[in-house]
Motif scaffolding. Structure first.
Motif, PDB file in Angstrom:
ATOM      1  N   GLY A 219       0.776  -1.239   0.000  1.00  0.00           N
ATOM      2  CA  GLY A 219       0.000   0.000   0.000  1.00  0.00           C
ATOM      3  C   GLY A 219       0.800   1.279   0.000  1.00  0.00           C
ATOM      4  N   ILE A 220       2.136   1.192   0.101  1.00  0.00           N
ATOM      5  CA  ILE A 220       2.989   2.387   0.173  1.00  0.00           C
ATOM      6  C   ILE A 220       3.874   2.455  -1.068  1.00  0.00           C
ATOM      7  N   LEU A 221       3.919   3.627  -1.709  1.00  0.00           N
ATOM      8  CA  LEU A 221       4.767   3.805  -2.891  1.00  0.00           C
ATOM      9  C   LEU A 221       6.216   4.020  -2.476  1.00  0.00           C
ATOM     10  N   ARG A 222       7.128   3.309  -3.145  1.00  0.00           N
ATOM     11  CA  ARG A 222       8.560   3.460  -2.878  1.00  0.00           C
ATOM     12  C   ARG A 222       9.306   3.572  -4.198  1.00  0.00           C
ATOM     13  N   ILE A 223      10.324   4.428  -4.234  1.00  0.00           N
ATOM     14  CA  ILE A 223      11.116   4.585  -5.456  1.00  0.00           C
ATOM     15  C   ILE A 223      11.958   3.335  -5.684  1.00  0.00           C
ATOM     16  N   PHE A 224      11.844   2.760  -6.872  1.00  0.00           N
ATOM     17  CA  PHE A 224      12.680   1.619  -7.250  1.00  0.00           C
ATOM     18  C   PHE A 224      13.935   2.111  -7.966  1.00  0.00           C
ATOM     19  N   GLN A 225      13.761   3.045  -8.904  1.00  0.00           N
ATOM     20  CA  GLN A 225      14.921   3.490  -9.680  1.00  0.00           C
ATOM     21  C   GLN A 225      14.650   4.837 -10.334  1.00  0.00           C
ATOM     22  N   ARG A 226      15.717   5.620 -10.473  1.00  0.00           N
ATOM     23  CA  ARG A 226      15.686   6.829 -11.301  1.00  0.00           C
ATOM     24  C   ARG A 226      16.383   6.496 -12.602  1.00  0.00           C
ATOM     25  N   LEU A 227      15.703   6.695 -13.707  1.00  0.00           N
ATOM     26  CA  LEU A 227      16.278   6.402 -15.021  1.00  0.00           C
ATOM     27  C   LEU A 227      16.576   7.707 -15.744  1.00  0.00           C
ATOM     28  N   PRO A 228      17.592   7.725 -16.598  1.00  0.00           N
ATOM     29  CA  PRO A 228      17.863   8.937 -17.388  1.00  0.00           C
ATOM     30  C   PRO A 228      16.690   9.259 -18.303  1.00  0.00           C
ATOM     31  N   LEU A 229      16.469  10.540 -18.502  1.00  0.00           N
ATOM     32  CA  LEU A 229      15.305  10.978 -19.274  1.00  0.00           C
ATOM     33  C   LEU A 229      15.328  10.453 -20.707  1.00  0.00           C
ATOM     34  N   ARG A 230      16.519  10.174 -21.219  1.00  0.00           N
ATOM     35  CA  ARG A 230      16.630   9.743 -22.618  1.00  0.00           C
ATOM     36  C   ARG A 230      15.890   8.431 -22.899  1.00  0.00           C
ATOM     37  N   VAL A 231      15.609   7.614 -21.864  1.00  0.00           N
ATOM     38  CA  VAL A 231      14.939   6.332 -22.109  1.00  0.00           C
ATOM     39  C   VAL A 231      13.416   6.452 -21.990  1.00  0.00           C
ATOM     40  N   ARG A 232      12.917   7.650 -21.648  1.00  0.00           N
ATOM     41  CA  ARG A 232      11.479   7.811 -21.373  1.00  0.00           C
ATOM     42  C   ARG A 232      10.602   7.307 -22.512  1.00  0.00           C
ATOM     43  N   ASP A 233      10.777   7.861 -23.705  1.00  0.00           N
ATOM     44  CA  ASP A 233       9.893   7.517 -24.818  1.00  0.00           C
ATOM     45  C   ASP A 233      10.018   6.050 -25.210  1.00  0.00           C
ATOM     46  N   ALA A 234      11.251   5.522 -25.154  1.00  0.00           N
ATOM     47  CA  ALA A 234      11.459   4.122 -25.544  1.00  0.00           C
ATOM     48  C   ALA A 234      10.787   3.174 -24.556  1.00  0.00           C
ATOM     49  N   VAL A 235      10.878   3.489 -23.261  1.00  0.00           N
ATOM     50  CA  VAL A 235      10.247   2.637 -22.241  1.00  0.00           C
ATOM     51  C   VAL A 235       8.728   2.636 -22.412  1.00  0.00           C
ATOM     52  N   VAL A 236       8.144   3.833 -22.564  1.00  0.00           N
ATOM     53  CA  VAL A 236       6.688   3.932 -22.717  1.00  0.00           C
ATOM     54  C   VAL A 236       6.239   3.223 -23.994  1.00  0.00           C
ATOM     55  N   THR A 237       6.996   3.393 -25.066  1.00  0.00           N
ATOM     56  CA  THR A 237       6.645   2.743 -26.331  1.00  0.00           C
ATOM     57  C   THR A 237       6.681   1.225 -26.194  1.00  0.00           C
ATOM     58  N   ARG A 238       7.696   0.715 -25.532  1.00  0.00           N
ATOM     59  CA  ARG A 238       7.798  -0.743 -25.332  1.00  0.00           C
ATOM     60  C   ARG A 238       6.595  -1.279 -24.552  1.00  0.00           C
ATOM     61  N   ILE A 239       6.207  -0.570 -23.492  1.00  0.00           N
ATOM     62  CA  ILE A 239       5.053  -1.007 -22.695  1.00  0.00           C
ATOM     63  C   ILE A 239       3.777  -0.952 -23.534  1.00  0.00           C
ATOM     64  N   LYS A 240       3.650   0.092 -24.349  1.00  0.00           N
ATOM     65  CA  LYS A 240       2.465   0.203 -25.215  1.00  0.00           C
ATOM     66  C   LYS A 240       2.379  -0.964 -26.193  1.00  0.00           C
ATOM     67  N   ILE A 241       3.522  -1.349 -26.738  1.00  0.00           N
ATOM     68  CA  ILE A 241       3.539  -2.479 -27.673  1.00  0.00           C
ATOM     69  C   ILE A 241       3.096  -3.753 -26.956  1.00  0.00           C
ATOM     70  N   MET A 242       3.635  -3.977 -25.755  1.00  0.00           N
ATOM     71  CA  MET A 242       3.273  -5.183 -25.001  1.00  0.00           C
ATOM     72  C   MET A 242       1.784  -5.202 -24.661  1.00  0.00           C
ATOM     73  N   ALA A 243       1.199  -4.001 -24.424  1.00  0.00           N
ATOM     74  CA  ALA A 243      -0.214  -3.908 -24.050  1.00  0.00           C
ATOM     75  C   ALA A 243      -1.115  -3.713 -25.268  1.00  0.00           C
ATOM     76  N   ASN A 244      -0.519  -3.748 -26.466  1.00  0.00           N
ATOM     77  CA  ASN A 244      -1.266  -3.575 -27.714  1.00  0.00           C
ATOM     78  C   ASN A 244      -2.013  -2.233 -27.752  1.00  0.00           C
ATOM     79  N   LEU A 245      -1.311  -1.157 -27.386  1.00  0.00           N
ATOM     80  CA  LEU A 245      -1.872   0.189 -27.461  1.00  0.00           C
ATOM     81  C   LEU A 245      -1.294   0.922 -28.664  1.00  0.00           C
ATOM     82  N   ASP A 246      -1.884   2.045 -28.995  1.00  0.00           N
ATOM     83  CA  ASP A 246      -1.446   2.849 -30.136  1.00  0.00           C
ATOM     84  C   ASP A 246      -0.207   3.657 -29.736  1.00  0.00           C
TER      85      ASP A 246
END
Length: 607
Positions: A219-246
């Motif tokens: 029930g409590i949010l905890r930080i797992f990792q800080r990632l460099p901003l350069r991976v933001r779009d690639a990470v979101v895109t990969r998750i979208k592909i796995m979830a079959n989103l546009d």
């Protein structure tokens, strides 16, 4: 600030008046004065360190390395603040944050770190400028290499993705996947680590200069990792592909689902994307399919009297059982476990869900799809022509759905559903407020279950509350706990008088004996250890359980609903008839040594 430091160094005899005036003319605006003085030879660093140690009693250290620094604290302080202020969080002990700094007089920097770490106090440790620059350089390098580090930690373990929909755009899958092989491994690592740590949700949040990954654990949010901003779009895109989103749609929220196999377990991730000012935020709810199928009602945390009442009503031939509570309060687990108990070849069970959380063998489950007109209301109408015995409506969202569900409950069907209300008594008034006639609510609804999830005390490090709380506070708490336990015993004794089945009477008698033993002899109240231990990841808690409030719609409660009584009047009558509130149910669990009063108050906001 710089002028104050120069004046201080003047008073301490580290600088002469002439030197101070010279420095004021040469000092660049917004620069760190101590760094300027050391780099330009105005002061001897060794002499400066000894002077502040002698005059202010501050700790000095010259041999700290990166491995000595608490990595969890580093995640909470952005690298930009570390660079700009030359401060590095070092350790947090009993609410006191030790902070590495070259300038112990920069209160703005120290207060910023204190706020980010939620510390009671900050204790500066002064280190040489050369050591600070060396540590910052290593931290920046580590930040740049974080993707490779996470992928390396993953090792050879991978996840197997299962196809949920046939409408996959394979062209976009191939195009993105070929270019982003390291990102695929990074996303896999995040998903695997979330499952390993027992998280219920994974949050991937873009910020101005970083991508933050947080896990909700117990029930409590905890930080797992800080990632460099350069991976933001690639990470979101990969998750979208796995979830079959546009992947091309970034302006609107999207919802999807990922089904994978991790450590030989089927895991579902419910994916939600949301545009924010810094990019798309992704939240993934983790659901382990097999876990739902292995639960029994005894596993849900019901006290004995509530368990008997709940079991009685889910075995009725008709009527409505409602489970209420906020998102993430365990409603789905409770309903699925009830369905599992009733699931047999002789019973036709049909569910309308958005989304279908877990596929249960032997049950007819329908995924709501409002885009094609498959709404809750439309699905319920179709169910009534399918000869159902039990109907589950994922959520009553509007008047139309409520009226059809109540109609089903009044025409010989048992209906399960959920609502979002604060407690059980306000559920009946909420249905009336939606537009359902009071006589229909009073006639159709048999039972309302309100629930919340609270954290369990760590069994390895919990402390006896008697040794921690003030005596008067502890004695008052013991009195409240005993009162709540006494209610359980009284409810069970009433049920014992009415019960005719010898086997059930024996079970009730045993339960009464256990609660009486707890009341008379076994009452030990515990609280969390603020330091925690390795077993609970230094939180003082391990796992969660539910607290419940069960409102049975008796004849007296029904009369109140019919005359338009408010929730407070209904609550008062229900308590008179033996209902325990969520808070009182929490008190019983405190008496069993399972949770703490601090946790009950945190979740229920009780006075």
């Amino acid at each position: 600030m710089n002028e104050k430091i120069l004046d201080l160094l003047l008073r301490l005899g580290v600088l002469s008046y002439a030197k101070v005036e010279e420095i004021k003319k040469k000092l660049p605006p917004k620069s760190d004065v101590l760094s300027f003085l050391i780099k330009n030879g105005y002061i001897d660093e060794e002499r400066f360190l000894q002077t502040i140690h002698r005059n202010f009693g501050l700790k000095i250290s010259k041999d700290i390395n990166l491995n000595d620094i608490d990595e969890e604290l580093l995640k909470k302080v952005p690298i930009e603040i570390i660079q700009n202020y030359r401060v590095i969080p070092y350790k947090l002990v009993d609410g006191i944050a030790e902070v590495l700094t070259t300038n112990p007089f920069n209160t703005q920097a120290l207060n910023t770190v204190k706020f980010l770490l939620k510390a009671k106090k900050v204790q500066p440790i002064v280190i040489p400028l050369s050591l600070m620059e060396e540590l910052i350089e290593k931290l920046i390098q580590k930040e740049e290499n974080i993707v490779e580090e996470i992928v390396h930690q993953l090792g050879e373990e991978e996840i197997e993705t299962e196809t949920i929909s046939e409408e996959i755009n394979w062209e976009q899958v191939v195009r993105v996947a070929e270019q982003e092989a390291p990102i695929i491994k990074l996303v896999n690592a995040i998903l695997i680590e979330g499952v390993r740590r027992g998280a219920s949700d994974i949050h991937i949040e873009p910020q101005e200069k970083a991508l933050i990954v947080r896990f909700r654990i117990d029930g409590i949010l905890r930080i797992f990792q800080r990632l460099p901003l350069r991976v933001r779009d690639a990470v979101v895109t990969r998750i979208k592909i796995m979830a079959n989103l546009d992947i091309s749609e970034r302006r609107k929220p999207q919802d999807g689902r990922i089904r994978v196999r991790i450590q030989n377990k089927k895991i579902d991730f419910r994916v939600s994307t949301l545009p924010t000012i810094y990019g798309e935020k992704v939240v993934m709810r983790i659901q382990e399919a097999e876990k739902y199928l292995n639960f029994t009602l005894e596993d849900l945390g019901f006290e004995a009297d509530n368990l008997l009442l709940f079991r009685h009503h889910i075995h009725q031939p008709w009527g409505m059982v409602l489970v209420t509570g906020p998102t993430g309060s365990g409603k789905t687990t409770t309903l699925y476990t009830a369905l599992q108990e009733r699931n047999s070849p002789e019973v036709n069970i049909m569910t309308a869900e958005d989304p279908v959380e877990v596929a249960i063998p032997g049950i007819n489950q329908v995924q709501i799809n409002e885009r094609v007109g498959l709404t809750f209301a439309a699905t319920l109408r179709a169910f009534l022509r399918q000869d159902p015995d039990i109907i589950l409506v994922g959520e009553i969202r509007d008047l139309e759905t409520a009226e059809i569900a109540i109609k089903a409950a009044l025409t010989g069907h048992l209906v399960f559903s959920t609502l979002h209300t604060n407690d059980a008594p306000s559920t009946t008034t909420r249905l009336v407020d939606m537009g359902v006639e009071p006589f229909l609510v009073g006639t159709a609804v048999n039972l309302v279950v309100a629930q919340r999830l609270v954290r369990r005390l760590c069994p390895k490090c919990k402390l006896k509350a008697e040794e921690v709380y003030p005596k008067e506070y502890y004695e008052d708490l013991v009195s409240q706990v005993k009162s709540a336990i006494r209610k359980v015993v009284e409810n069970l004794q009433l049920k014992l008088k009415k019960e005719k089945n010898p086997e059930k009477k024996q079970k009730i008698t045993e339960a009464i004996r256990e609660y009486q033993e707890l009341y008379n002899n076994g009452l030990t109240i515990y609280t969390e250890n603020p330091k925690g231990c390795d077993y609970c990841n230094n939180t003082g808690y391990k796992g969660r359980m539910a607290v419940h409030e069960l409102l049975e719609v008796s004849e007296n409660v029904k009369k109140l609903i019919l005359k338009g009584a408010n929730s407070e009047e209904i609550k008062a009558e229900a308590i008179r008839e033996g209902m325990r509130t969520l808070y009182e149910d929490g008190l019983v669990k405190i008496g069993k040594g399972l949770t703490s009063i601090e946790e009950i108050k945190r979740v229920l906001i009780a006075d």
